[in-house]
Scaffold this active site. Structure first.
Site, PDB file in Angstrom:
ATOM      1  CG  HIS A 197      -2.915  -3.266   4.155  1.00 59.90           C
ATOM      2  ND1 HIS A 197      -1.865  -2.638   4.791  1.00 59.90           N
ATOM      3  CD2 HIS A 197      -3.632  -2.284   3.577  1.00 59.90           C
ATOM      4  CE1 HIS A 197      -1.953  -1.332   4.617  1.00 59.90           C
ATOM      5  NE2 HIS A 197      -3.022  -1.083   3.878  1.00 59.90           N
ATOM      6  CD  GLU A 239       0.024  -5.643   5.779  1.00 54.32           C
ATOM      7  OE1 GLU A 239       0.249  -6.213   4.691  1.00 54.32           O
ATOM      8  OE2 GLU A 239      -0.356  -4.468   5.855  1.00 54.32           O
ATOM      9  CB  CYS A 284      -0.984  -0.080   1.156  1.00 54.33           C
ATOM     10  SG  CYS A 284      -2.430   0.924   0.837  1.00 54.33           S
TER      11      CYS A 284
HETATM   12  N1  GLN Z   1      -3.322   6.513   1.095  1.00 50.93           N
HETATM   13  C1  GLN Z   1      -2.058   6.183   1.699  1.00 50.93           C
HETATM   14  C2  GLN Z   1      -0.901   6.924   1.016  1.00 50.93           C
HETATM   15  O1  GLN Z   1      -1.055   7.581   0.038  1.00 50.93           O
HETATM   16  C3  GLN Z   1      -1.829   4.680   1.652  1.00 50.93           C
HETATM   17  C4  GLN Z   1      -2.814   3.946   2.534  1.00 50.93           C
HETATM   18  C5  GLN Z   1      -2.310   2.659   3.108  1.00 50.93           C
HETATM   19  O2  GLN Z   1      -1.114   2.393   3.167  1.00 50.93           O
HETATM   20  N2  GLN Z   1      -3.226   1.864   3.594  1.00 50.93           N
HETATM   21  O3  GLN Z   1       0.177   6.804   1.480  1.00 50.93           O
END
Ligand code: GLN
Length: 197
Positions: free
Chosen positions: A180, A182, A85
């Site tokens: 995610h 994890e 992410c």
């Molecule tokens: N929206 C976040 C970003 O731009 C990422 C969100 C996340 O890691 N769950 O960093």
């Protein structure tokens, strides 16, 4: 002889560090690897790492904290990196909807769009198929991978959206997921550890 012990760092300024540690430990057990997990915040912590996990969280915040700790350029030298992410955003060479002055490590040949699924309250969870097996994928204010370079391999996609991919460049290896893993399964961590051996 195959190495059976690994030093794996998790960038530990903020985000889901504990969940990554648990998933890494489970993956290590499954693969019978003697795993040393290092919560990474300093140059010293980065020494002797076989791989680094960059967790989810907020990419802009993590970047600033890496700058403050003076490890931004050091991280770029790590051979194996797994970003989930926000971590995937930090790996990307191109980012859409960056904030002013936002920068990334620019290591992986992908173009990624931040917050492309909407706001935090539009976060969701769904079962997806991947090349590593099925997984319940948790998307939290997740990015979308819009395009990939020719050496990037897709590990998961749904409705033509790329959800996970990997790239080998010389002796470097990068793995990125928009979701995610994890939280729900160690399969991506196992895949990552195999590349760190
Ligand atoms: N929206 C976040 C970003 O731009 C990422 C969100 C996340 O890691 N769950 O960093």
């Amino acid at each position: 002889m195959v190495k059976k012990s690994l030093n794996i760092g998790i960038l530990a300024f903020h985000g889901d560090v504990i969940e990554h540690e648990q998933a890494l430990k489970k993956a290590g057990e499954n693969l019978k690897i003697n795993l040393n997990v290092i919560w990474t915040r300093t140059k010293k912590d980065l020494e002797n790492l076989d791989g680094l996990v960059i967790p989810g969280g907020e990419s802009t915040t993590m970047q600033k904290l890496c700058d403050e700790a003076k490890i931004f350029n050091e991280i770029k030298k790590i051979k194996n990196i797994f970003g989930t992410c926000a971590g995937a955003i930090l790996l990307a060479k191109k980012v859409l909807h960056k904030t002013k002055n936002q920068k990334t490590f620019e290591l992986m040949n992908i173009k990624i769009d931040r917050n492309a699924y909407g706001t935090q309250s539009e976060s969701f969870e769904e079962e997806i198929e991947t090349k590593l097996g099925n997984i319940n994928a948790v998307f939290i204010r997740a990015p979308k991978i819009k395009s990939i370079g020719k050496n990037v391999a897709i590990l998961a996609e749904k409705n033509k959206e790329i959800l996970a991919c990997e790239e080998k460049i010389g002796n470097k290896y990068y793995l990125a997921t928009c979701f995610h893993p994890e939280f729900t399964s160690p399969i991506f961590h196992e895949h990552f550890l195999k590349h760190c051996l």
